[in-house]
Design an enzyme around this catalytic site. Structure first.
Site, PDB file in Angstrom:
ATOM      1  N   HIS A  80       0.939  -1.193   0.059  1.00  0.00           N
ATOM      2  CA  HIS A  80      -0.115  -0.014  -0.212  1.00  0.00           C
ATOM      3  C   HIS A  80       0.949   1.274   0.146  1.00  0.00           C
ATOM      4  O   HIS A  80       1.425   1.582   0.989  1.00  0.00           O
ATOM      5  CB  HIS A  80      -0.940  -0.121   1.060  1.00  0.00           C
ATOM      6  N   HIS A 103       1.298   5.083  -2.536  1.00  0.00           N
ATOM      7  CA  HIS A 103       1.177   5.758  -3.560  1.00  0.00           C
ATOM      8  C   HIS A 103       2.338   6.563  -4.155  1.00  0.00           C
ATOM      9  O   HIS A 103       2.563   7.308  -3.173  1.00  0.00           O
ATOM     10  CB  HIS A 103       0.003   6.849  -3.115  1.00  0.00           C
ATOM     11  N   HIS A 159      -9.430   0.863  -1.389  1.00  0.00           N
ATOM     12  CA  HIS A 159      -9.358   1.621  -0.341  1.00  0.00           C
ATOM     13  C   HIS A 159     -10.743   1.503   0.573  1.00  0.00           C
ATOM     14  O   HIS A 159     -11.631   1.435  -0.386  1.00  0.00           O
ATOM     15  CB  HIS A 159      -9.114   3.128  -0.161  1.00  0.00           C
ATOM     16  N   GLU A 213     -11.078   3.422   5.777  1.00  0.00           N
ATOM     17  CA  GLU A 213     -10.173   4.099   6.213  1.00  0.00           C
ATOM     18  C   GLU A 213     -10.798   5.493   7.168  1.00  0.00           C
ATOM     19  O   GLU A 213     -10.612   5.474   8.313  1.00  0.00           O
ATOM     20  CB  GLU A 213      -9.401   4.804   5.056  1.00  0.00           C
ATOM     21  N   ASP A 254       1.993   3.933   2.866  1.00  0.00           N
ATOM     22  CA  ASP A 254       0.726   4.938   1.986  1.00  0.00           C
ATOM     23  C   ASP A 254       1.265   5.929   1.552  1.00  0.00           C
ATOM     24  O   ASP A 254       1.664   5.769   0.111  1.00  0.00           O
ATOM     25  CB  ASP A 254      -0.229   5.400   3.287  1.00  0.00           C
ATOM     26  N   ASP A 255       1.631   7.125   2.122  1.00  0.00           N
ATOM     27  CA  ASP A 255       2.326   8.399   1.563  1.00  0.00           C
ATOM     28  C   ASP A 255       3.226   8.753   2.288  1.00  0.00           C
ATOM     29  O   ASP A 255       3.328   9.957   3.030  1.00  0.00           O
ATOM     30  CB  ASP A 255       1.218   9.345   1.344  1.00  0.00           C
TER      31      ASP A 255
END
Ligand code: ADE
Ligand code: ZN
Length: 364
Positions: A48, A50, A228, A231, A309-310
């Site tokens: 996961h 991005h 997703h 969340e 994630d980010d």
């Protein structure tokens, strides 16, 4: 069932067992800054991630200069000062704005290589990388530019970084399904090297059912499916992602803990949940890391992995997530090995690649 056993449980093959200590595996030890615990770097799959969320402030300024773009920030300090988020949307606003610096294939390739270099240090041996093609098309950047740019860095990733990779085209759920269908068709027509599709962006108010045709079409095209869900959105979005979209994996999924029946189903079906603890803290879906449901999810027997994630926005890469979790929850080496094994089992990699990674995790 006879629960008697003569040997210690093995987290690689028996992830559902309760936590006990594992003997040292002989893997390299890294002393991670900021964490109280010395944490072994385990070989993992990052599922996961991005790629646009790996754009570090320094690279944002470098690419802006290269492309003659004037940023609306006076400097790094002002930009870094904006990394305080109240919810998912407040993050997405900055995340999409900063993509303005990505113009050429070289920009996408440089961003991707920077992630791979840092991920290698974090123990990532296999990465399944999401990108947001619609966000680039909306800025006048072609599919060819963004896909070929990322793909060119991925093409040499095994050689350069020892990381096998897959590319996931993520679709923006706050846009109409027609846009997603058009872009998926264009990706298929250009034979883009994508292995899966995902669903991201603003969750609440954009339920899975909106994308039923998109996921059906991707499935027909032989693509793997993830989305997703849970969340910020409710547990019912997880159920609908499974039942209506037919996804194999859930990104985040932490809100499943509101629904005991759903937890039971996810455990029984070993549905992977790609959890991102530091992201959840930064986007205020949990108050502090100590309030994160990850230990409860592990205790429930859920198939969870840890992901970043980010990472450029949320204060850490996947090793930082592991280090902070270990410091706050005193995760045992068994727990960490189980999380690493879950990530490998839950990946879309070939069975041969999974076996290689499990062997490496096992100290082989
Ligand atoms: N796009 C990038 N990061 C995201 C996240 N955490 N949730 C939804 N969409 C995203
Ligand atoms: Zn995400």
């Amino acid at each position: 069932m006879d629960n008697h056993r003569d040997t210690a449980p093995n987290p690689l093959t028996e992830p559902e067992l309760p936590a006990t200590e594992l003997p040292a595996t002989g893997l390299p030890v890294a002393d991670l800054a900021g964490a109280e615990a010395v944490v072994r770097i385990l070989p993992i799959a990052e599922l996961h991630l991005h790629i646009e969320g790996t754009l570090q402030p320094e690279l944002i300024f470098e690419l802006a200069e290269r492309n003659g773009i004037t940023l609306p920030y006076s400097g790094l300090d002002e930009l870094r000062g904006l990394y305080e988020f109240s919810d998912l949307q407040s993050f997405l606003d900055l995340y999409y704005a900063n993509m303005a610096v990505l113009r050429t294939e070289q920009d996408f390739a440089d961003m991707t290589r920077a992630y791979l270099a840092r991920a290698q240090e974090a123990g990532v041996r296999h990465a399944e990388i999401m990108m947001d093609p619609q966000a680039h098309l909306a800025r006048g950047v072609s599919l060819k530019t963004c896909v070929n740019g990322v793909a060119s860095a991925l093409a040499t990733s095994v050689e350069d970084f020892g990381i096998s990779t897959l590319l996931i085209a993520a679709f923006l759920r706050d846009l109409p399904e027609e846009s997603a269908l058009e872009v998926l068709d264009a990706l298929l027509a250009m034979n883009a090297p994508i292995a899966a599709i995902g669903l991201d962006s603003a969750e609440v108010g954009n339920p899975p059912a909106k994308f039923e045709r998109l996921f059906a079409r991707a499935r027909e095209a032989g693509l793997r499916l993830t989305a997703h869900a849970g969340e910020e959105g409710p547990a019912s979005y997880i159920i609908d992602s499974l039942d209506i979209l037919g996804v194999e994996r859930i990104d985040h999924g932490i809100r499943c803990m509101d629904d005991p029946e759903l937890v039971e189903r996810l455990v029984d079906d070993r549905i992977p949940l790609t959890v991102c603890p530091l992201s959840n803290v930064r986007l205020r879906t949990v108050d502090t890391l100590a309030d994160h449901p990850l230990p409860a999810m592990l205790a429930a027997g859920l198939n969870v992995s840890v992901n970043s994630d980010d990472p450029a926005y949320f204060g850490g890469y996947v090793d930082d997530n592991f280090a902070q979790l270990t410091a706050v929850f005193e995760l045992s080496e068994f727990d960490r090995a189980r999380l690493a094994a879950n990530s490998i089992h839950s990946s879309f990699a070939s069975e041969d690649r999974k076996a290689e990674l499990l062997d490496e995790l096992n100290g082989g």
